[in-house]
Design an enzyme around this catalytic site. Structure first.
Site, mmCIF file in Angstrom:
data_model
loop_
_atom_site.group_PDB
_atom_site.id
_atom_site.type_symbol
_atom_site.label_atom_id
_atom_site.label_comp_id
_atom_site.label_asym_id
_atom_site.label_seq_id
_atom_site.Cartn_x
_atom_site.Cartn_y
_atom_site.Cartn_z
ATOM 1 N N GLY A 33 -41.733 -19.813 -13.081
ATOM 2 C CA GLY A 33 -42.921 -19.063 -13.156
ATOM 3 C C GLY A 33 -44.001 -20.091 -14.369
ATOM 4 N N ASN A 34 -44.982 -19.389 -14.603
ATOM 5 C CA ASN A 34 -45.891 -20.228 -15.653
ATOM 6 C C ASN A 34 -46.280 -19.109 -16.429
ATOM 7 O OD1 ASN A 34 -48.686 -19.045 -14.693
ATOM 8 N ND2 ASN A 34 -47.597 -19.901 -12.845
ATOM 9 N N ARG A 35 -47.128 -19.568 -17.373
ATOM 10 C CA ARG A 35 -47.490 -18.748 -18.584
ATOM 11 C C ARG A 35 -48.972 -18.121 -18.448
ATOM 12 N NH1 ARG A 35 -43.888 -19.345 -22.501
ATOM 13 N NH2 ARG A 35 -42.759 -20.957 -22.710
#
Ligand code: CTP
Ligand code: CA
Length: 247
Positions: A33-35
């Site tokens: 995922g990413n932030r």
């Protein structure tokens, strides 16, 4: 500004905004995922609704606390959500494939599509049905990644109808190959979108943690406008630029 926000200059338009960050499953319990919080995309959706648009928000893993920034009275949930005037219909998605399906479906009737979501560039090639187990002393096989389709470039190539405006976002840092604007110009020309909103990440103009500073480029990489301030101020600047754009 207040006068801009009070103007219902998006009345009668259907706009689609993607927000958040996609998650690519590794196995049933893990993901890449990413932030991205989704705050800028939610601000775009809220600003468009305030200006009279019918809004479809495709939310990739956006926290409920962030979705609370939407106009509460008109918030609708789920893929089949009714889209009332001034309303924001929220379609929840997880992976890039789900985001692509939801955006393409909503785009068939959209006057504007804004890709504010952080989309995973790659996904695991295989996703086993069972959890990958730890075998002490024997790390698992490397996870092989394959490239995801570029949703923004695809939307720009296959306009659903004449006059549809396609907008991308790009968070850039300068590096040895060029500064933020050079990277933004190159990406604007490569994507084929009508507008690319370039965010110089890491710069602080003193507006506080919720602030943002962007340069809006056209498809040729020319500067259309700049904006700095809250995510809502940036959102209204993006809609101003969209209204001046002839695709
Ligand atoms: N985007 C997309 N589909 C992808 C990757 C990105 O639609 N598979 C969109 C994003 O939503 C954003 C724009 O493309 O609007 C720019 O994303 P970015 O990650 O900055 O561009 P990339 O082409 O992936 O370049 P890089 O990550 O190498 O900077
Ligand atoms: Ca990327």
């Amino acid at each position: 500004s207040l006068s801009v926000a009070a103007t219902r200059d998006l009345a009668g338009r259907h706009v689609v905004v993607s927000a958040g960050g996609t998650r690519e499953p590794i196995d049933p319990v893990r993901f890449i995922g990413n932030r991205s919080s989704g705050r800028q995309g939610v601000a775009l959706a809220a600003a468009a609704a305030a200006r009279g648009a019918r809004v479809t928000l495709v939310a990739a893993n956006v926290d409920d606390s962030v979705l609370r920034d939407l106009p509460a009275a008109n918030r609708a949930e789920g893929p089949g959500a009714a889209e009332s005037a001034d309303g924001v219909a929220v379609v929840h998605v997880g992976s890039t494939a789900e985001l692509a399906d939801a955006v393409h479906a909503a785009a068939t009737t959209a006057d504007v599509v804004v890709m504010a979501a952080a989309v995973a560039d790659f996904r695991p090639e295989n996703t086993p049905d069972a959890k990958i187990k730890k075998v002490p002393g024997r790390p698992p096989e490397p996870i092989r990644l394959v490239e995801n389709p570029d949703i923004l470039a695809g939307l720009a190539r296959e306009r659903r109808h004449a006059g549809q405006v396609v907008v991308g976002f790009a968070a850039e840092t300068g590096d040895a190959a060029g500064d933020v604007l050079q990277h933004g110009r190159e990406k604007a020309r490569r994507k084929g979108a009508d507008l690319l909103v370039v965010n110089a990440v890491g710069r602080d103009r003193g507006f506080g943690a919720a602030s943002n500073e962007v340069t809006v480029l056209d498809g040729a990489g020319e500067v259309v406008t700049r904006a700095a301030g809250s995510k809502r101020v940036v959102a209204d600047a993006v809609w101003d630029a969209v209204l001046k754009t002839r695709p």
